[in-house]
Write a protein that holds these residues in place. Structure first.
Motif, PDB file in Angstrom:
ATOM      1  N   VAL A 325     -19.060  27.130  -7.462  1.00 41.13           N
ATOM      2  CA  VAL A 325     -18.141  26.001  -7.305  1.00 41.13           C
ATOM      3  C   VAL A 325     -17.650  25.573  -8.690  1.00 41.13           C
ATOM      4  O   VAL A 325     -18.455  25.157  -9.529  1.00 41.13           O
ATOM      5  CB  VAL A 325     -18.836  24.821  -6.600  1.00 41.13           C
ATOM      6  N   ASP A 354     -16.002  25.501   8.268  1.00 41.95           N
ATOM      7  CA  ASP A 354     -15.225  24.353   7.803  1.00 41.95           C
ATOM      8  C   ASP A 354     -14.793  24.534   6.356  1.00 41.95           C
ATOM      9  O   ASP A 354     -15.519  25.151   5.558  1.00 41.95           O
ATOM     10  CB  ASP A 354     -16.062  23.070   7.917  1.00 41.95           C
ATOM     11  N   PRO A 355     -13.625  23.989   5.987  1.00 41.35           N
ATOM     12  CA  PRO A 355     -13.136  24.142   4.610  1.00 41.35           C
ATOM     13  C   PRO A 355     -14.134  23.608   3.587  1.00 41.35           C
ATOM     14  O   PRO A 355     -14.495  22.430   3.626  1.00 41.35           O
ATOM     15  CB  PRO A 355     -11.841  23.315   4.597  1.00 41.35           C
ATOM     16  N   PRO A 356     -14.622  24.441   2.666  1.00 44.09           N
ATOM     17  CA  PRO A 356     -15.556  23.968   1.641  1.00 44.09           C
ATOM     18  C   PRO A 356     -14.817  23.276   0.506  1.00 44.09           C
ATOM     19  O   PRO A 356     -13.611  23.475   0.320  1.00 44.09           O
ATOM     20  CB  PRO A 356     -16.214  25.264   1.154  1.00 44.09           C
ATOM     21  N   GLN A 357     -15.541  22.469  -0.253  1.00 43.25           N
ATOM     22  CA  GLN A 357     -14.958  21.763  -1.389  1.00 43.25           C
ATOM     23  C   GLN A 357     -15.015  22.670  -2.622  1.00 43.25           C
ATOM     24  O   GLN A 357     -15.985  22.670  -3.374  1.00 43.25           O
ATOM     25  CB  GLN A 357     -15.712  20.457  -1.640  1.00 43.25           C
ATOM     26  N   MET A 358     -13.958  23.463  -2.815  1.00 42.31           N
ATOM     27  CA  MET A 358     -13.911  24.407  -3.925  1.00 42.31           C
ATOM     28  C   MET A 358     -12.918  24.003  -5.003  1.00 42.31           C
ATOM     29  O   MET A 358     -12.975  24.506  -6.117  1.00 42.31           O
ATOM     30  CB  MET A 358     -13.537  25.793  -3.398  1.00 42.31           C
ATOM     31  N   GLY A 359     -12.001  23.119  -4.671  1.00 42.32           N
ATOM     32  CA  GLY A 359     -10.950  22.761  -5.608  1.00 42.32           C
ATOM     33  C   GLY A 359      -9.603  22.749  -4.916  1.00 42.32           C
ATOM     34  O   GLY A 359      -9.512  22.947  -3.698  1.00 42.32           O
ATOM     35  N   PRO A 360      -8.524  22.552  -5.677  1.00 36.27           N
ATOM     36  CA  PRO A 360      -7.208  22.316  -5.072  1.00 36.27           C
ATOM     37  C   PRO A 360      -6.386  23.571  -4.794  1.00 36.27           C
ATOM     38  O   PRO A 360      -5.214  23.449  -4.459  1.00 36.27           O
ATOM     39  CB  PRO A 360      -6.512  21.472  -6.148  1.00 36.27           C
ATOM     40  N   ASN A 366      -5.390  27.286   5.545  1.00 33.90           N
ATOM     41  CA  ASN A 366      -6.814  27.391   5.192  1.00 33.90           C
ATOM     42  C   ASN A 366      -7.148  28.755   4.600  1.00 33.90           C
ATOM     43  O   ASN A 366      -8.237  29.299   4.824  1.00 33.90           O
ATOM     44  CB  ASN A 366      -7.711  27.090   6.394  1.00 33.90           C
ATOM     45  N   TYR A 368      -8.358  30.873   1.772  1.00 33.62           N
ATOM     46  CA  TYR A 368      -9.188  30.693   0.573  1.00 33.62           C
ATOM     47  C   TYR A 368      -9.154  31.938  -0.320  1.00 33.62           C
ATOM     48  O   TYR A 368     -10.133  32.265  -1.001  1.00 33.62           O
ATOM     49  CB  TYR A 368     -10.618  30.324   0.978  1.00 33.62           C
ATOM     50  N   TYR A 371     -10.496  32.021  -3.834  1.00 38.71           N
ATOM     51  CA  TYR A 371     -11.947  31.879  -3.971  1.00 38.71           C
ATOM     52  C   TYR A 371     -12.723  33.016  -3.298  1.00 38.71           C
ATOM     53  O   TYR A 371     -13.918  32.887  -3.061  1.00 38.71           O
ATOM     54  CB  TYR A 371     -12.386  30.537  -3.376  1.00 38.71           C
TER      55      TYR A 371
END
Length: 395
Positions: A325, A354-360, A366, A368, A371
Motif C-alpha cells: 500500500v 470490495d475496492p481496497p484503499q490503495m490510492g487515487p 473499478n 485496479y 495496482y
C-alpha cells in the motif's frame, strides 16, 4: 431565503451528478482528446551499437548498488505486525507462530529482465525522449513498486526505453503502432544485451506490466519460442495485458502456469474490484486481433490467481501474504497482510472483492490495473522464489 439556498444546493448536486455521469460515459473520448498526440510520428533513430553497455540506460542492473530501485524491500505495517502473523503460501495467518518479517525468500541464482509500464503521459511526442524528467521519475517509482517483487533474484535488469506515449493505446491511428514498434526496438536491444551479459547456465525470469508486458509478449514470440533460451525460462510474468487463451497463448511457446511449482510457463492477471464494470476493456479486447491473425472476440483471457499460483480458481484474503500500500506521495509504502482476496471469473478477469484503499489511481469500472502487482506484492515475491527453486530441482 432558506428555500433559495436549498434550490442552489439541489442545482449544484445535479451539476456534479451530470459531470460524474459525463466523465463515466465519455471517459475514453476525454482521455483520447487529452493524451493522443496530434503531431506526425517522428521516426526513432536506432540506438548506437552496444548502447546498453552504458549503465545510465538501466534503472536496475548489477553494479548499481543501494540506489537500485528494484532492490527495495518494504516493511510490514506496524498495526498488522502487532495484530497477526505473516503466513506462508500454504498456511492461513491465524495458524502461524512467527510475527511478520519483511525478508527476501531464499532462492537459487536467477536473473530477471523487467520492462516497466507506461510512464510517459505527454501528447507532444509519440515516443518518450530519453531523459524526460517526469516520465523517468514515474518509471523509477514503477520499478521500485513492481520490479522489487522479484528481488529474490541474483540479478535484476530493468532498462530505460523510448516507450510509446499513453495516447498510443487510445487510438487506432497508424502512428500508434509505429510508436509501439519503435519502443519494442529499444526493448529488443536491451534484452539482447541482457542475454549476452548473463551466464549461459543462469535461469531467467522475464516480467513486465501493461506496455511492458505487451513488448514482452512480442519478445516471447520472436526471440524465445522454439529457441534454446526457452529451456532457461523459469516463468514469464506478463501482467496487466490481456492474453487470449485461444488466439494468443499457442504462439508464445510456453504453457500457462497451472500449478504453483510449474516452470517454463506464463503468468498473467488483470485486477478489478467489485462491482466490476470491464465493458470498455472487454469491448477493446473483443475487437483486437490475436497473435493467430483472428479477432479475440469473447475468448477467455488467461488468468493466474496470484494468491495460490494456479490457473484460475479462488482464494480468500487470508492467503494474501502482503499488499504493498503506497503512501500519499508514492515515496514509500508498507505491506498489509490479508488486504484482498482473488478469484478468476469466467471471462478471465481477476476479481478482488470490495475496492481496497490503495490510492487515487483506480480507473473507471473499478479497474485496479495500476495496482496489479502491488495488490499481490508478497505473493509474487514468494511465487517467483518457489518457481526458481522448482526449476533448479527439475535440473
Amino acid at each position: 431565503m432558506a428555500k433559495k439556498f436549498l434550490y442552489l444546493v439541489a442545482i449544484v448536486i445535479v451539476l456534479i451528478f451530470v459531470v460524474l455521469i459525463g466523465l463515466r460515459v465519455w471517459y475514453n473520448e476525454l482521455a483520447a482528446f487529452a493524451l493522443v498526440p496530434d503531431t506526425e510520428f517522428v521516426e526513432q533513430q536506432p540506438l548506437a551499437d552496444n548502447a546498453y553497455e552504458d549503465t545510465a540506460l538501466w534503472y536496475s542492473r548489477p553494479g548499481i548498488g543501494v540506489s537500485d530501485p528494484a532492490r527495495w524491500q518494504p516493511a510490514f505495517a506496524e498495526v498488522e505486525a502487532e495484530a497477526g502473523e505473516r503466513p506462508d503460501s500454504e498456511t492461513p495467518a491465524a495458524e502461524t507462530e512467527e510475527p511478520p518479517v519483511a525478508s527476501v525468500p531464499d532462492a537459487p541464482d536467477f536473473a530477471v529482465f523487467f520492462i516497466h509500464p507506461t510512464s510517459y503521459l505527454e501528447s507532444a511526442n509519440w515516443n518518450a525522449p530519453l531523459g524526460d524528467e517526469q516520465a523517468e521519475t514515474r518509471a523509477r517509482l514503477y520499478v521500485r513498486g513492481m520490479a522489487s517483487a522479484f528481488n529474490s533474484a541474483s540479478e535484476i535488469w530493468a532498462p530505460r526505453y523510448r516507450q510509446a506515449t499513453m495516447g498510443a493505446f487510445l487510438t487506432d491511428e497508424p502512428e500508434a503502432q509505429q510508436a509501439i514498434d519503435a519502443a519494442y526496438a529499444d526493448v529488443l536491444e536491451a534484452y539482447r544485451y541482457f542475454l549476452s551479459s548473463v551466464s549461459e547456465d543462469t535461469p531467467i525470469v522475464i516480467a513486465g506490466h501493461s506496455q511492458g508486458s505487451l513488448h514482452l509478449l512480442r519478445l516471447l514470440r520472436e526471440e524465445v519460442a522454439d529457441q534454446p533460451v526457452a529451456e532457461r525460462i523459469i516463468a514469464a510474468y506478463t501482467i496487466g495485458w490481456p492474453i487470449s487463451v485461444e488466439h494468443d497463448l499457442p504462439a508464445l511457446g510456453l504453457q500457462a502456469c497451472a500449478a504453483p511449482n510449474q516452470t517454463e510457463c506464463i503468468i498473467s492477471w488483470s485486477s478489478f474490484a467489485e462491482p466490476a464494470d470491464p465493458s470498455n476493456v472487454m469491448e477493446t479486447y473483443a475487437e483486437s486481433v490475436g497473435f493467430d491473425g483472428t479477432k479475440r472476440g469473447s475468448s477467455q483471457i488467461l488468468c493466474t490467481n496470484p494468491l495460490v499460483g494456479t490457473l484460475g480458481g479462488a482464494a480468500t484474503m487470508d492467503r494474501n501474504l502482503g499488499t504493498l500500500v503506497p503512501n500519499a506521495d508514492l515515496s514509500d509504502g508498507e505491506l498489509v497482510l490479508g488486504a484482498v482476496p482473488a478469484r478468476c471469473d469466467e471471462r478471465g478477469l481477476l476479481l478482488i472483492g470490495d475496492p481496497p484503499q490503495m490510492g487515487p489511481y483506480a480507473l473507471p469500472g473499478n479497474n485496479y490495473h495500476v495496482y496489479d502487482i502491488p495488490l499481490f506484492w508478497a505473493n509474487t515475491q514468494a511465487d517467483v522464489a518457489r518457481r526458481a527453486n522448482a526449476w533448479q530441482r527439475q535440473r
